[in-house]
Write an enzyme that holds these catalytic residues in place. Structure first.
Site, PDB file in Angstrom:
ATOM      1  N   ARG A   1      -8.948  -6.088   4.913  1.00  0.00           N
ATOM      2  CA  ARG A   1      -9.052  -5.379   3.665  1.00  0.00           C
ATOM      3  C   ARG A   1      -9.087  -5.443   2.476  1.00  0.00           C
ATOM      4  O   ARG A   1      -9.248  -4.892   1.695  1.00  0.00           O
ATOM      5  CB  ARG A   1      -7.980  -4.121   3.537  1.00  0.00           C
ATOM      6  CG  ARG A   1      -8.040  -3.044   4.951  1.00  0.00           C
ATOM      7  CD  ARG A   1      -9.663  -2.298   5.125  1.00  0.00           C
ATOM      8  NE  ARG A   1     -10.040  -1.323   6.085  1.00  0.00           N
ATOM      9  CZ  ARG A   1      -8.785  -1.617   7.467  1.00  0.00           C
ATOM     10  NH1 ARG A   1      -9.209  -2.862   7.569  1.00  0.00           N
ATOM     11  NH2 ARG A   1      -9.124  -0.203   7.897  1.00  0.00           N
TER      12      ARG A   1
ATOM     13  N   GLU B   1      -6.222   1.231  -0.717  1.00  0.00           N
ATOM     14  CA  GLU B   1      -6.639   1.013  -0.192  1.00  0.00           C
ATOM     15  C   GLU B   1      -7.883   0.769  -0.664  1.00  0.00           C
ATOM     16  O   GLU B   1      -9.255   0.088  -2.016  1.00  0.00           O
ATOM     17  CB  GLU B   1      -6.898   1.450   0.978  1.00  0.00           C
ATOM     18  CG  GLU B   1      -8.064   0.518   1.557  1.00  0.00           C
ATOM     19  CD  GLU B   1      -8.882   1.117   2.860  1.00  0.00           C
ATOM     20  OE1 GLU B   1      -9.409  -0.459   3.597  1.00  0.00           O
ATOM     21  OE2 GLU B   1      -8.323   1.930   3.233  1.00  0.00           O
TER      22      GLU B   1
ATOM     23  N   SER C   1      -8.920   5.676   4.965  1.00  0.00           N
ATOM     24  CA  SER C   1      -7.091   5.240   4.566  1.00  0.00           C
ATOM     25  C   SER C   1      -7.791   5.533   3.230  1.00  0.00           C
ATOM     26  O   SER C   1      -7.768   4.731   2.236  1.00  0.00           O
ATOM     27  CB  SER C   1      -7.839   4.310   5.367  1.00  0.00           C
ATOM     28  OG  SER C   1      -7.207   4.246   6.454  1.00  0.00           O
TER      29      SER C   1
HETATM   30  N1  EPU Z   1       0.920   7.319  12.572  1.00  0.00           N
HETATM   31  C1  EPU Z   1       2.287   8.118  11.709  1.00  0.00           C
HETATM   32  N2  EPU Z   1       1.693   9.606  11.203  1.00  0.00           N
HETATM   33  C2  EPU Z   1       0.276   9.561  10.870  1.00  0.00           C
HETATM   34  C3  EPU Z   1      -0.727   9.055  11.074  1.00  0.00           C
HETATM   35  C4  EPU Z   1      -0.294   7.256  11.551  1.00  0.00           C
HETATM   36  O1  EPU Z   1       2.260   8.420  12.684  1.00  0.00           O
HETATM   37  O2  EPU Z   1      -0.158  10.778  10.335  1.00  0.00           O
HETATM   38  C5  EPU Z   1       1.314   6.355  13.307  1.00  0.00           C
HETATM   39  C6  EPU Z   1       0.399   6.472  14.778  1.00  0.00           C
HETATM   40  O3  EPU Z   1       1.257   6.936  15.762  1.00  0.00           O
HETATM   41  C7  EPU Z   1       0.586   5.118  15.010  1.00  0.00           C
HETATM   42  C8  EPU Z   1       0.616   4.120  13.785  1.00  0.00           C
HETATM   43  O4  EPU Z   1       0.696   5.323  12.933  1.00  0.00           O
HETATM   44  O5  EPU Z   1       1.349   4.437  16.097  1.00  0.00           O
HETATM   45  C9  EPU Z   1      -0.978   3.955  13.576  1.00  0.00           C
HETATM   46  O6  EPU Z   1      -2.115   4.829  13.204  1.00  0.00           O
HETATM   47  P1  EPU Z   1      -3.615   4.612  13.450  1.00  0.00           P
HETATM   48  O7  EPU Z   1      -4.074   4.557  14.593  1.00  0.00           O
HETATM   49  O8  EPU Z   1      -3.976   6.005  13.196  1.00  0.00           O
HETATM   50  O9  EPU Z   1      -4.374   3.842  12.606  1.00  0.00           O
HETATM   51  P2  EPU Z   1      -3.464   3.621  10.936  1.00  0.00           P
HETATM   52  O10 EPU Z   1      -3.032   1.989  10.737  1.00  0.00           O
HETATM   53  O11 EPU Z   1      -2.983   4.509  10.013  1.00  0.00           O
HETATM   54  C10 EPU Z   1      -5.903   1.575  10.802  1.00  0.00           C
HETATM   55  C11 EPU Z   1      -6.752   1.696   9.263  1.00  0.00           C
HETATM   56  C12 EPU Z   1      -7.920   2.258   9.792  1.00  0.00           C
HETATM   57  C13 EPU Z   1      -8.271   2.489  11.490  1.00  0.00           C
HETATM   58  C14 EPU Z   1      -7.298   2.868  11.894  1.00  0.00           C
HETATM   59  C15 EPU Z   1      -7.692   1.997  13.412  1.00  0.00           C
HETATM   60  C16 EPU Z   1      -5.647   0.551   7.630  1.00  0.00           C
HETATM   61  C17 EPU Z   1      -5.536   0.518   6.243  1.00  0.00           C
HETATM   62  N3  EPU Z   1      -6.402   1.575   8.259  1.00  0.00           N
HETATM   63  O12 EPU Z   1      -5.026   3.476  10.224  1.00  0.00           O
HETATM   64  O13 EPU Z   1      -9.138   2.218   9.006  1.00  0.00           O
HETATM   65  O14 EPU Z   1      -9.628   3.155  11.470  1.00  0.00           O
HETATM   66  O15 EPU Z   1      -6.409   1.571  12.037  1.00  0.00           O
HETATM   67  O16 EPU Z   1      -8.022   0.925  14.120  1.00  0.00           O
HETATM   68  O17 EPU Z   1      -5.618  -0.490   7.965  1.00  0.00           O
HETATM   69  C18 EPU Z   1      -9.895   2.747   7.123  1.00  0.00           C
HETATM   70  O18 EPU Z   1      -9.626   2.070   6.840  1.00  0.00           O
HETATM   71  O19 EPU Z   1     -10.757   4.012   6.001  1.00  0.00           O
HETATM   72  C19 EPU Z   1      -9.094   3.705   8.104  1.00  0.00           C
HETATM   73  C20 EPU Z   1      -9.457   4.876   8.953  1.00  0.00           C
END
Ligand code: EPU
Length: 336
Positions: free
Chosen positions: A166, A331, A236
């Site tokens: 990012r 972010e 995010s």
């Molecule tokens: N999780 C939780 N609770 C929550 C959210 C997530 O426990 O409320 C856990 C999930 O269960 C999972 C892990 O966290 O084990 C990762 O969750 P997720 O796959 O939804 O991805 P993220 O790390 O929360 C990142 C990106 C997103 C992108 C997704 C999918 C960042 C800051 N965010 O989110 O990007 O869509 O991965 O690749 O890296 C954005 O940048 O605006 C964005 C939405």
């Protein structure tokens, strides 16, 4: 309003932003070409300047006492094509997901996992957008810019952009110096699926075409992420923190179910999980709230100011710090 058909300048104007924060710019200018942008440069001297894309990664905490620029440079141009790949040059003002959809229609692959990410092509190259195991840096060959101090056109190769999670040089050392006018992406003419992140593969039910991947990703995103038209948000709000291995090992003793990803400089822990475990998922502070389906997203429940959202983000950071000893950082770009 001043300017001809190809440039529009208005004063004391609402700045578009997906958080739906009511905020105005002293002057707001939209331009359609590199030449128009170059003509604007002398007018920027001595003023506060902010270049925005789709306004999908910004949090304004007050009116902007300067000039806000927005590109309307559109179009996709094929620069090179061979049996394996195409090199395409895309205008910075094109809506990112329109580009992804058009690329798939033309049989160009690589961007499908980045379907439905809000924002525009120019910001994709500044922010290094990423999702479901793919980052746009893997597709970018060059970034074309105008130097907002000299008006000169500059073309930077991928390595010069110093891409990281990012982040890029445009968000760091060169913040505010260049406006992206075009991005050159190399896309493949054969589809290679990237399905290992999350449970994309399970959702596909055997149909692993690029179109199916796009559909699944759109569905998953719609389920988890609030539609900014319905409820203001900037995706995010925080980046996922990377902690030293020793700290991770110690935390894992206490929280064996903690999700994590190995990265070069340590272990990345999902901020959404940390926030949920800190008890903030779905919680509100005045008109701002932590989204109830994805704790990484802060939402404007209606009428929130940037200060309201900032206050909430500080409370969330403090809770995570207190429970886990981990600092999480925004972010989104906070513009005060
Ligand atoms: N999780 C939780 N609770 C929550 C959210 C997530 O426990 O409320 C856990 C999930 O269960 C999972 C892990 O966290 O084990 C990762 O969750 P997720 O796959 O939804 O991805 P993220 O790390 O929360 C990142 C990106 C997103 C992108 C997704 C999918 C960042 C800051 N965010 O989110 O990007 O869509 O991965 O690749 O890296 C954005 O940048 O605006 C964005 C939405």
């Amino acid at each position: 309003m001043v300017g001809g058909d190809s440039m529009k300048s208005t004063f004391n104007t609402q700045i578009p932003n997906t958080f739906s924060i009511s905020v105005k710019a002293e002057e707001y200018v939209e331009y359609d070409s590199v030449a128009d942008l170059q003509n604007l440069v002398p007018r920027l001297d001595g003023r506060r300047v902010l270049h925005i894309g789709g306004g999908s990664n910004l949090l304004f905490t007050r009116d902007f006492d300067g000039i806000v620029l927005h590109s309307r440079i559109l179009g996709i141009e094929v620069m090179e094509a061979d049996v394996r790949s195409v090199l395409v040059r895309v205008g910075a003002g094109m809506v990112w997901d329109d580009f992804v959809a058009e690329a798939l229609r033309r049989g160009w692959y690589g961007a499908e996992n980045l379907s439905l990410i809000p924002g525009e092509v120019g910001a994709s190259a500044v922010q290094n957008i990423g999702a479901y195991g793919v980052e746009v840096k893997d597709l970018i060959e060059r970034v074309e810019c105008v130097d907002l101090q000299s008006g000169e056109v500059c073309v930077f190769d991928n390595a010069t952009c110093r891409y990281a999670y990012r982040s890029s040089i445009f968000k760091q050392e060169w913040r505010g110096r260049y406006a992206v006018t075009h991005v050159q992406y190399r896309l493949s003419t054969t589809f290679v699926p990237h399905l290992d992140y999350g449970n994309i593969r399970a959702h596909l039910e055997g149909d692993t075409t690029a179109e199916a991947v796009r559909e699944v990703i759109i569905r998953v995103r719609r389920e988890k992420l609030p539609d900014p038209v319905v409820m203001g948000n900037a995706g995010s709000f925080f980046v996922n923190p990377v902690v030293p291995r020793e700290q991770f090992e110690a935390l894992r003793q206490t929280y064996p179910a903690m999700p994590f990803y190995e990265v070069d400089n340590g272990v990345k822990i999902p901020a959404g999980w940390l926030i949920e475990q800190s008890g903030w998922k779905g919680r509100a502070l005045g008109p701002a709230a932590v989204h109830d389906r994805q704790a990484l997203v802060l939402v404007n429940r209606g009428g929130a100011t940037g200060e309201d959202v900032l206050r909430l983000s500080e409370a969330v950071c403090a809770a995570v710090q207190q429970k886990f000893g981990i600092s999480i950082h925004p972010e989104v770009n906070v513009i005060g």
